[in-house]
Design a protein around this motif. Structure first.
Motif, short mmCIF file in Angstrom:
data_model
loop_
_atom_site.label_atom_id
_atom_site.label_comp_id
_atom_site.label_asym_id
_atom_site.label_seq_id
_atom_site.Cartn_x
_atom_site.Cartn_y
_atom_site.Cartn_z
N PRO A 220 0.79 -1.23 0.00
CA PRO A 220 0.00 0.00 0.00
C PRO A 220 0.82 1.28 0.00
CG PRO A 220 -0.91 -1.58 1.56
CD PRO A 220 0.39 -2.15 1.09
N SER A 221 2.00 1.25 0.58
CA SER A 221 2.80 2.47 0.70
C SER A 221 3.57 2.80 -0.58
CB SER A 221 3.78 2.35 1.86
OG SER A 221 4.63 1.21 1.68
N GLU A 222 3.60 1.88 -1.54
CA GLU A 222 4.35 2.11 -2.78
C GLU A 222 3.48 2.79 -3.83
OE1 GLU A 222 7.66 1.37 -3.97
OE2 GLU A 222 7.89 1.50 -1.79
N PRO A 223 4.04 3.68 -4.65
CA PRO A 223 3.26 4.31 -5.72
C PRO A 223 2.70 3.27 -6.70
CG PRO A 223 5.37 5.43 -5.41
CD PRO A 223 5.43 4.17 -4.60
N LYS A 229 2.04 -1.53 -14.37
CA LYS A 229 2.03 -0.78 -15.62
C LYS A 229 0.59 -0.79 -16.13
CE LYS A 229 4.14 -0.55 -20.21
NZ LYS A 229 5.14 -1.16 -21.12
N PRO A 230 -0.08 0.37 -16.09
CA PRO A 230 -1.50 0.39 -16.44
C PRO A 230 -1.75 0.35 -17.94
CG PRO A 230 -0.77 2.60 -15.91
CD PRO A 230 0.40 1.69 -15.66
N VAL A 440 2.65 9.97 -19.68
CA VAL A 440 3.19 10.35 -20.99
C VAL A 440 4.63 9.84 -21.12
CG1 VAL A 440 3.89 12.30 -22.45
CG2 VAL A 440 1.66 12.32 -21.30
N ARG A 441 5.42 9.98 -20.06
CA ARG A 441 6.80 9.48 -20.12
C ARG A 441 6.82 7.96 -20.31
NH1 ARG A 441 7.17 12.67 -15.44
NH2 ARG A 441 7.78 10.91 -14.10
N LEU A 442 5.90 7.27 -19.64
CA LEU A 442 5.80 5.82 -19.79
C LEU A 442 5.43 5.44 -21.22
CD1 LEU A 442 5.71 2.96 -18.61
CD2 LEU A 442 3.37 3.42 -17.86
N ALA A 443 4.45 6.15 -21.79
CA ALA A 443 4.05 5.87 -23.16
C ALA A 443 5.19 6.15 -24.13
CB ALA A 443 2.83 6.71 -23.53
N LEU A 460 16.64 7.47 -23.15
CA LEU A 460 16.32 6.32 -22.30
C LEU A 460 17.22 6.26 -21.08
CD1 LEU A 460 15.66 3.58 -25.02
CD2 LEU A 460 13.97 4.64 -23.50
N LYS A 461 18.47 6.70 -21.20
CA LYS A 461 19.36 6.74 -20.03
C LYS A 461 18.78 7.64 -18.95
CE LYS A 461 23.79 7.34 -20.77
NZ LYS A 461 25.02 7.86 -21.40
N THR A 462 18.14 8.74 -19.37
CA THR A 462 17.49 9.63 -18.41
C THR A 462 16.31 8.94 -17.74
OG1 THR A 462 18.14 11.56 -19.71
CG2 THR A 462 16.35 11.86 -18.12
N LEU A 463 15.52 8.22 -18.54
CA LEU A 463 14.33 7.56 -18.00
C LEU A 463 14.68 6.40 -17.08
CD1 LEU A 463 11.95 7.58 -21.11
CD2 LEU A 463 11.92 9.09 -19.11
N LEU A 464 15.90 5.87 -17.19
CA LEU A 464 16.33 4.81 -16.26
C LEU A 464 16.37 5.31 -14.82
CD1 LEU A 464 19.28 3.05 -18.15
CD2 LEU A 464 16.99 2.14 -17.72
N ALA A 465 16.45 6.61 -14.65
CA ALA A 465 16.50 7.19 -13.30
C ALA A 465 15.16 7.80 -12.89
CB ALA A 465 17.60 8.26 -13.24
N ASP A 466 14.10 7.48 -13.62
CA ASP A 466 12.79 8.05 -13.32
C ASP A 466 12.32 7.63 -11.93
OD1 ASP A 466 10.49 9.43 -15.20
OD2 ASP A 466 9.61 8.25 -13.57
N LYS A 467 11.44 8.42 -11.38
CA LYS A 467 10.89 8.16 -10.04
C LYS A 467 10.11 6.84 -9.99
CE LYS A 467 7.55 10.18 -6.79
NZ LYS A 467 6.64 11.34 -6.55
N TYR A 468 9.50 6.45 -11.13
CA TYR A 468 8.58 5.32 -11.13
C TYR A 468 9.18 4.09 -11.82
CZ TYR A 468 5.25 8.86 -9.69
OH TYR A 468 4.62 9.88 -9.00
N LYS A 469 8.98 2.95 -11.17
CA LYS A 469 9.55 1.71 -11.66
C LYS A 469 9.01 1.33 -13.05
CE LYS A 469 10.00 -1.68 -8.72
NZ LYS A 469 9.71 -2.84 -7.85
N ALA A 470 7.73 1.58 -13.31
CA ALA A 470 7.15 1.22 -14.60
C ALA A 470 7.92 1.89 -15.74
CB ALA A 470 5.68 1.61 -14.66
N ILE A 471 8.30 3.14 -15.54
CA ILE A 471 9.04 3.88 -16.57
C ILE A 471 10.46 3.35 -16.68
CG2 ILE A 471 9.88 6.17 -17.25
CD1 ILE A 471 7.40 7.31 -15.76
N ARG A 472 11.10 3.07 -15.56
CA ARG A 472 12.46 2.53 -15.58
C ARG A 472 12.50 1.19 -16.31
NH1 ARG A 472 12.17 4.17 -10.02
NH2 ARG A 472 12.16 2.00 -9.27
#
Length: 675
Positions: A220-223, A229-230, A440-443, A460-472
């Motif tokens: 529950p505490s995780e985003p 991945k919706p 949008v970043r995920l898409a 993509l190297k930038t997105l590897l450090a994204d806040k959200y695991k789905a995007i990484r």
């Protein structure tokens, strides 16, 4: 969910027999247990019911099979009142005969409780799937949904500490909390008070969404986007205007609504502990919408207290799933019969007035409200895109950045870029990769293959450090596809592998895992995943096709042919399998046999423009151009995305000197271009 006992079982197990097509079940009790004698394909097997699942409007029953798996039995108990058609056994697929060779058969993975259902119906659940053994060791903290499903330990201690001495809030304390208030001369309430933190809804979305899990179990505490991945708003799950079509739950529809945009959250309408609405009838909406403006015949133009006067029946129409389970659409659309005429979308007016047409409904709305407001240009372009129109890059990108669309629609637009363009310039790609919306970043991560490789790697190297695991994880998948594994950190690689493990019990999971391994150059592991997918989920066609393609890439044409034959034997009514076999035969110079498979694929799926296009090309190559033109003329009106099909008809008619046919195809193309 609960253990099957005299108290929990609602169904009639008093030696009652129920038949549905080729299936027959006799429900009976033995000692303290509940059993089913099930006959199918001239074979009879007895099963014990281990658990009940749900209670209204249907109660389903779980059967333990082998290797820790539990399957959902094909007949449920309709627990509605008898006067409403209930109190009887009910087939989950009432209008279909689901044979044992069907992917929807109750013993196949798609009816597996461990993978498909379990994590949202028990607290602290872990699927614990063992890929090597194809077995589950599923465990939970509590068998049913409980406090732990939504609250972590901090929440629970906070709850205990703050409820030891309950007292009423003072007026000033209430003001500090905030509220929805109707201002003077206002028709709709606005939020007054501190800025709302609606992030708690991510706990709701964890179960009330169509999504792919990235982890085993829910924390529950995780985003939300670090656990799932919706799915976006693409067809056929949604209508082109965003209304629900398939069983997609609430997340996708609510995120596109004006309510969500205004800051409304789930708890404004629902009791968080029962999920029931706080007020029945129009009173629920009148918490924020002025009664004199909206609960009035001048607004809804129906008799008071009639079905037509109920807010939800116009703005939250229902879809019925599993035959009896009505779910309301949470996108809060305004009925738009004019869109029914243009796009075939449903509208609430004609859902009730079935004997009238959309134009009748639109005429009435225009008369009542002095002409209804036209759709925002961005919304109209969005619907055109979802309906199959191809946009120029500039129009497509402008739509993706248009803030008149909610973020989930903008993300859907981004996900459809490959339908409009073959390449995406760095200028546009950089803007999408840095969009403030994580959806949008995920898409973008998923369609980043459109960007030149060097620029793609940079983004993509930038997105590897994204806040959200789905995007990484999505960024890592694309880097592996770009043969750049070394750029991915060990942490993100672990996240990717963990995500790929979550669905290995079904065909799609094995397909995705095989693609990761193939892109890394591990063809042996890729082959193993595909073979495992075929074994576990034999009626999922893409694994046969990808395995055949893998064999072809390795130069083993015999195994390619054998794999496709095995796939057709298991999926004789699959248009995709026949199309793949036809393409193999074309490469093998067996044109006539290929044509028979293309004809079969087109007969099975007559609306598929690609099948019709390839069949027509093959007929032309075989010297049967006249037949190809006739086929294109007859079938092109009913196919989706018909532009290229019509162009082919135009070219073949010109080649054969057929003026009437040439004129027909030219006029049809002009009609599309005018739209």
């Amino acid at each position: 969910m609960d253990v099957a006992t005299e108290t929990t079982v609602l169904g009639d197990f008093n030696n009652v027999t129920f038949k549905h097509f080729n299936q027959e079940a006799t429900f009976y009790k033995k000692e303290k247990g509940f059993f089913v004698k099930f006959r199918e394909d001239k074979k009879t097997t007895s099963y014990e019911v281990s658990y009940v699942f749900g209670h209204f409007p249907l109660q389903e029953y779980l059967i333990k099979t082998e290797d820790g798996k539990m399957q959902v039995f094909p007949f449920a108990w309709d627990s509605r009142e008898k006067s409403s058609g209930g109190q009887k056994w009910y087939p989950i697929y009432p209008d279909e005969e689901i044979k044992s060779q069907d992917r929807l058969h109750w013993l196949q993975p798609l009816q597996n409780w461990n993978g498909m259902c379990a994590d949202c119906h028990s607290s602290g659940l872990k699927r614990n799937y063992d890929d090597e053994k194809d077995a589950f060791n599923t465990v939970w903290n509590e068998i049913n949904v409980s406090c732990q499903s939504c609250h972590n330990q901090i929440d629970d201690s906070h709850y205990a500490n703050n409820h030891s001495s309950l007292k009423a809030l003072s007026e000033s304390e209430q003001q500090d909390i905030g509220n929805w208030l109707l201002g003077k001369d206002k028709k709709i309430a606005t939020w007054e008070g501190p800025e709302r933190d609606n992030s708690f809804m991510e706990r709701c979305f964890a179960c009330h969404s169509l999504r792919t899990p990235l982890t085993d179990g829910i924390t529950p505490s995780e985003p939300f986007l670090s656990q799932f991945k919706p799915s976006l708003l693409t067809t056929p799950q949604y209508h082109v205007d965003g209304q629900i079509k398939d069983e997609v739950y609430v997340y996708g529809s609510f995120l596109q609504s004006k309510m969500f945009e205004a800051g409304v959250n789930c708890n404004d309408c629902h009791n968080p502990h029962t999920a029931k609405v706080k007020v029945e009838g129009n009173g629920l909406c009148l918490q924020c919408h002025k009664a004199s403006a909206y609960d009035d015949i001048k607004h809804h133009h129906h008799e008071p207290d009639s079905q037509g006067s109920q807010c939800v029946n116009c703005h939250m129409p229902t879809n019925t799933y599993m035959g009896v389970d009505e779910r309301r659409d949470h996108s809060f659309h305004i009925p738009a019969p004019q869109l029914t005429e243009k796009f075939g979308t449903p509208n609430a007016c004609n859902s009730c007035h079935e004997d009238k047409g959309p134009q009748w409904a639109q005429d009435n709305i225009d008369e009542w409200h002095s002409s209804s407001a036209p759709s925002h240009p961005a919304e109209m372009n969005y619907m055109l895109l979802l309906s199959g129109d191809t946009l120029t890059l500039n129009r497509h990108f402008s739509l993706a950045k248009n803030k008149a669309l909610p973020d989930i629609k903008r993300a859907t637009v981004v996900s459809l870029l490959p339908a409009s363009v073959q390449t995406l310039t760095y200028k546009y790609a950089k803007i999408l990769a840095n969009d403030e919306s994580p959806l949008v970043r995920l898409a973008f991560a998923d369609i980043s293959f459109l960007v030149d490789k060097q620029r793609r790697i940079e983004l993509l190297k930038t997105l590897l450090a994204d806040k959200y695991k789905a995007i990484r994880v999505s960024a890592a998948e694309q880097l592996i596809a770009s043969r750049e594994v070394a750029l991915i950190s060990a942490k993100v690689l672990d996240e990717l592998y963990e995500a790929s493990q979550q669905s290995l019990w079904r065909g799609e999971g094995n397909l995705n895992a095989s693609l990761i391994q193939a892109n890394k150059g591990n063809f042996k592991k890729a082959k193993d995943f595909l073979e495992a997918g075929i074994s576990r989920d034999p009626f999922f066609e893409p694994n046969y096709i990808n395995l055949a393609n893998l064999y072809r890439s390795l130069g083993n044409n015999a195994l390619e042919a054998a794999t496709l034959k095995k796939g057709i034997d298991a999926n004789q009514h699959s248009s995709l399998m026949h199309y793949a076999e036809g393409m193999r035969l074309i490469r093998s110079q067996d044109l006539n046999t290929a044509i028979t498979h293309f004809i079969t694929a087109t007969d099975i799926e007559p609306t598929n423009s690609n099948y019709l296009y390839i069949l027509s090309l093959a007929l032309d190559k075989a010297g049967k151009t006249q037949r190809a033109i006739e086929l294109l003329k007859i079938q092109s009106p009913s196919v989706e995305g018909r532009y290229e099909v019509l162009q082919l008809g135009l070219a073949l008619s010109q080649k054969m000197g057929l003026n009437d046919e040439f004129t027909y195809f030219r006029k049809e193309l002009e009609k599309i271009q005018r739209l």
